[in-house]
Design an enzyme around this catalytic site. Structure first.
Site, PDB file in Angstrom:
ATOM      1  N   TRP A  25       0.814  -1.223   0.000  1.00 24.44           N
ATOM      2  CA  TRP A  25       0.000   0.000   0.000  1.00 24.44           C
ATOM      3  C   TRP A  25       0.846   1.270   0.000  1.00 24.44           C
ATOM      4  CZ3 TRP A  25      -0.279  -4.134   3.234  1.00 24.44           C
ATOM      5  CH2 TRP A  25       0.362  -4.035   4.473  1.00 24.44           C
ATOM      6  N   ARG A  26       2.149   1.130   0.156  1.00 22.90           N
ATOM      7  CA  ARG A  26       3.020   2.297   0.064  1.00 22.90           C
ATOM      8  C   ARG A  26       3.487   2.564  -1.363  1.00 22.90           C
ATOM      9  NH1 ARG A  26       6.554   1.403   5.617  1.00 22.90           N
ATOM     10  NH2 ARG A  26       4.914   2.186   7.030  1.00 22.90           N
ATOM     11  N   GLU A  38      -5.874   0.674   5.339  1.00 26.47           N
ATOM     12  CA  GLU A  38      -6.034   1.139   6.715  1.00 26.47           C
ATOM     13  C   GLU A  38      -7.101   0.339   7.455  1.00 26.47           C
ATOM     14  OE1 GLU A  38      -4.242   3.109   8.496  1.00 26.47           O
ATOM     15  OE2 GLU A  38      -2.899   3.636   6.856  1.00 26.47           O
ATOM     16  N   THR A  44      -4.824  -6.165  12.949  1.00 22.21           N
ATOM     17  CA  THR A  44      -4.307  -7.283  12.161  1.00 22.21           C
ATOM     18  C   THR A  44      -2.836  -7.048  11.838  1.00 22.21           C
ATOM     19  OG1 THR A  44      -6.483  -7.638  11.165  1.00 22.21           O
ATOM     20  CG2 THR A  44      -4.622  -8.629  10.038  1.00 22.21           C
ATOM     21  N   TYR A 121      -8.918   8.442  13.188  1.00 29.13           N
ATOM     22  CA  TYR A 121      -7.596   7.990  12.763  1.00 29.13           C
ATOM     23  C   TYR A 121      -7.569   7.673  11.270  1.00 29.13           C
ATOM     24  CZ  TYR A 121      -3.738   4.891  11.756  1.00 29.13           C
ATOM     25  OH  TYR A 121      -2.653   4.313  11.163  1.00 29.13           O
ATOM     26  N   ASP A 139      -2.738   6.372  16.447  1.00 28.42           N
ATOM     27  CA  ASP A 139      -3.194   5.044  16.865  1.00 28.42           C
ATOM     28  C   ASP A 139      -2.326   4.610  18.037  1.00 28.42           C
ATOM     29  OD1 ASP A 139      -0.767   4.462  15.691  1.00 28.42           O
ATOM     30  OD2 ASP A 139      -1.551   2.948  14.309  1.00 28.42           O
ATOM     31  N   CYS A 193      10.212   2.059  18.069  1.00 22.30           N
ATOM     32  CA  CYS A 193       9.685   2.430  19.393  1.00 22.30           C
ATOM     33  C   CYS A 193       8.613   1.421  19.796  1.00 22.30           C
ATOM     34  CB  CYS A 193       9.129   3.849  19.337  1.00 22.30           C
ATOM     35  SG  CYS A 193       8.875   4.613  20.955  1.00 22.30           S
ATOM     36  N   CYS A 200      16.259   1.997  20.979  1.00 23.86           N
ATOM     37  CA  CYS A 200      16.612   3.414  21.134  1.00 23.86           C
ATOM     38  C   CYS A 200      17.904   3.784  20.397  1.00 23.86           C
ATOM     39  CB  CYS A 200      16.737   3.769  22.611  1.00 23.86           C
ATOM     40  SG  CYS A 200      15.189   3.580  23.529  1.00 23.86           S
ATOM     41  N   CYS A 203      17.070   4.931  16.919  1.00 23.40           N
ATOM     42  CA  CYS A 203      15.929   5.836  16.800  1.00 23.40           C
ATOM     43  C   CYS A 203      16.369   7.180  16.230  1.00 23.40           C
ATOM     44  CB  CYS A 203      15.268   6.053  18.153  1.00 23.40           C
ATOM     45  SG  CYS A 203      13.899   7.228  18.100  1.00 23.40           S
ATOM     46  N   CYS A 209      13.964  12.612  22.758  1.00 27.85           N
ATOM     47  CA  CYS A 209      13.109  11.754  23.580  1.00 27.85           C
ATOM     48  C   CYS A 209      13.368  11.954  25.065  1.00 27.85           C
ATOM     49  CB  CYS A 209      13.326  10.287  23.207  1.00 27.85           C
ATOM     50  SG  CYS A 209      12.234   9.164  24.099  1.00 27.85           S
TER      51      CYS A 209
END
Length: 359
Positions: A25-26, A38, A44, A121, A139, A193, A200, A203, A209
């Site tokens: 889907w990207r 979505e 799922t 969302y 989300d 995350c 970390c 990240c 953070c």
């Protein structure tokens, strides 16, 4: 827009473009395809959705084809993904878009929310990813990222519905490409995350953070205390006649609404077997002796657990007319041979039951 949001966006954008997962889907900007993805991704795993997404789009390539389909066709294409209410809402939403919006999804989150089944969302995801509109989306994954970035220790403020999260998410997607930054927030929560043992060291916004600075990344967000899901014990009745077994379509409301399943009977605590009288009352078919199976089939829904105890019995040959009617009161029924499946498919729960009894 806060300077903090700008710095987070500056870290997220380049990282996502370099490290994003290659997901079906990207590879599209089609709002309809993004909407489908979505809805599928709700509750799922990504890997499961990957195995269904392209096939669903081949069957229903646009809003019009989905809107024109029978519900049974939609459920068949969805079969195995679970949470079938999502498929029904997607179908209802497509009908609304086809009849009220000329078949085209609107480009603003506010208008998208008027579509049946499209919540806050999902509307933000479609608007930002498909249309490059700066629309917040939060989300569970995004809420965890934002809670850690700000070191939010109050559990009431860590939830995806917290107003502060939506404000910060809005500021972040406004600080660059909404399409990139919206997906980057989700991707960071899904791959870096993570709920347990966040990565970390890799990240891209570690320097921003507060939880990492304070050593709180393993305790934020606070674990949610969930009450155990209520358990319901049921007899799953396999009535056989001439080598075929009886299945019925479940009511249009409730769990597995409109899906095919073996007839189910409430099982009393400690009950050793369903009685012929109970089976006859549930199926409309008189049966001879009932054979039970030692091991139950367990199926976990979002807020309920079904423990189904398979049992089977041969239909009384004398009840010939009852066997062929295809109706049991108001329930639609079918007799299927081993390996045969009804048009529209069956849910995984029914597949497990049929496998257990050898069908």
């Amino acid at each position: 827009m806060s300077e903090f949001a700008r710095r987070v966006a500056n870290g997220l954008g380049p990282w996502f473009l370099q490290h994003q997962r290659d997901l079906s889907w990207r590879r599209t900007r089609d709002p309809y395809a993004i909407w489908v993805s979505e809805i599928m991704l709700q509750q799922t795993r990504v890997e499961t959705v990957e195995s269904y997404f392209e096939g669903f789009l081949r069957r229903f390539p646009d809003v019009g084809s989905l809107a024109a389909a029978d519900e049974s066709q939609v459920l068949a294409a969805w079969s195995g993904l679970g949470y079938y209410r999502r498929a029904r809402l997607l179908h209802a939403g497509a009908k609304y878009v086809a009849s009220e919006l000329g078949g085209a999804l609107p480009d603003s989150a506010e208008k998208l929310r008027k579509i049946p089944g499209v919540g806050k969302y999902t509307a933000g995801a479609i608007a930002s990813i498909a249309f490059e509109r700066p629309s917040a989306l939060v989300d569970g994954n995004v809420a965890r990222v934002l809670s850690r970035l700000q070191a939010i220790e109050d559990p009431k403020l860590q939830d995806a519905g917290a107003a502060g999260h939506w404000t910060l998410a809005q500021q972040i997607v406004e600080a660059g490409s909404p399409r990139v930054l919206a997906q980057a927030l989700m991707e960071l929560g899904a791959t870096v995350c993570t709920p347990v043992q966040p990565k970390c060291l890799v990240c891209p916004v570690r320097s921003e953070c507060a939880a990492h600075r304070k050593g709180l990344q393993d305790v934020i967000p606070a674990p949610k205390k969930r009450a155990p899901s209520p358990r319901q014990d049921l007899w799953a009745v396999a009535v056989r006649h001439r080598g075929r077994v009886l299945i019925e379509r479940r009511p249009s409301e409730g769990l597995l609404a409109g899906m095919w399943c073996l007839p189910l009977i409430e099982r009393a605590e400690g009950g050793e077997r369903a009685t012929p009288a109970e089976v006859a009352a549930a199926t409309g078919v008189t049966v001879q002796a009932i054979e039970t199976f030692a091991e139950p089939v367990k199926h976990v829904f979002t807020h309920r657990v079904w423990v189904m105890w398979p049992c089977r019995g041969e239909a009384d040959p004398a009840a010939e007319m009852a066997q062929e009617t295809g109706r049991k009161g108001q329930a639609e029924t079918l007799w299927i041979a081993p390996g045969e499946r009804p048009v529209g498919g069956i849910p995984r729960l029914t597949e497990k039951l049929l496998e257990r009894i050898g069908y």
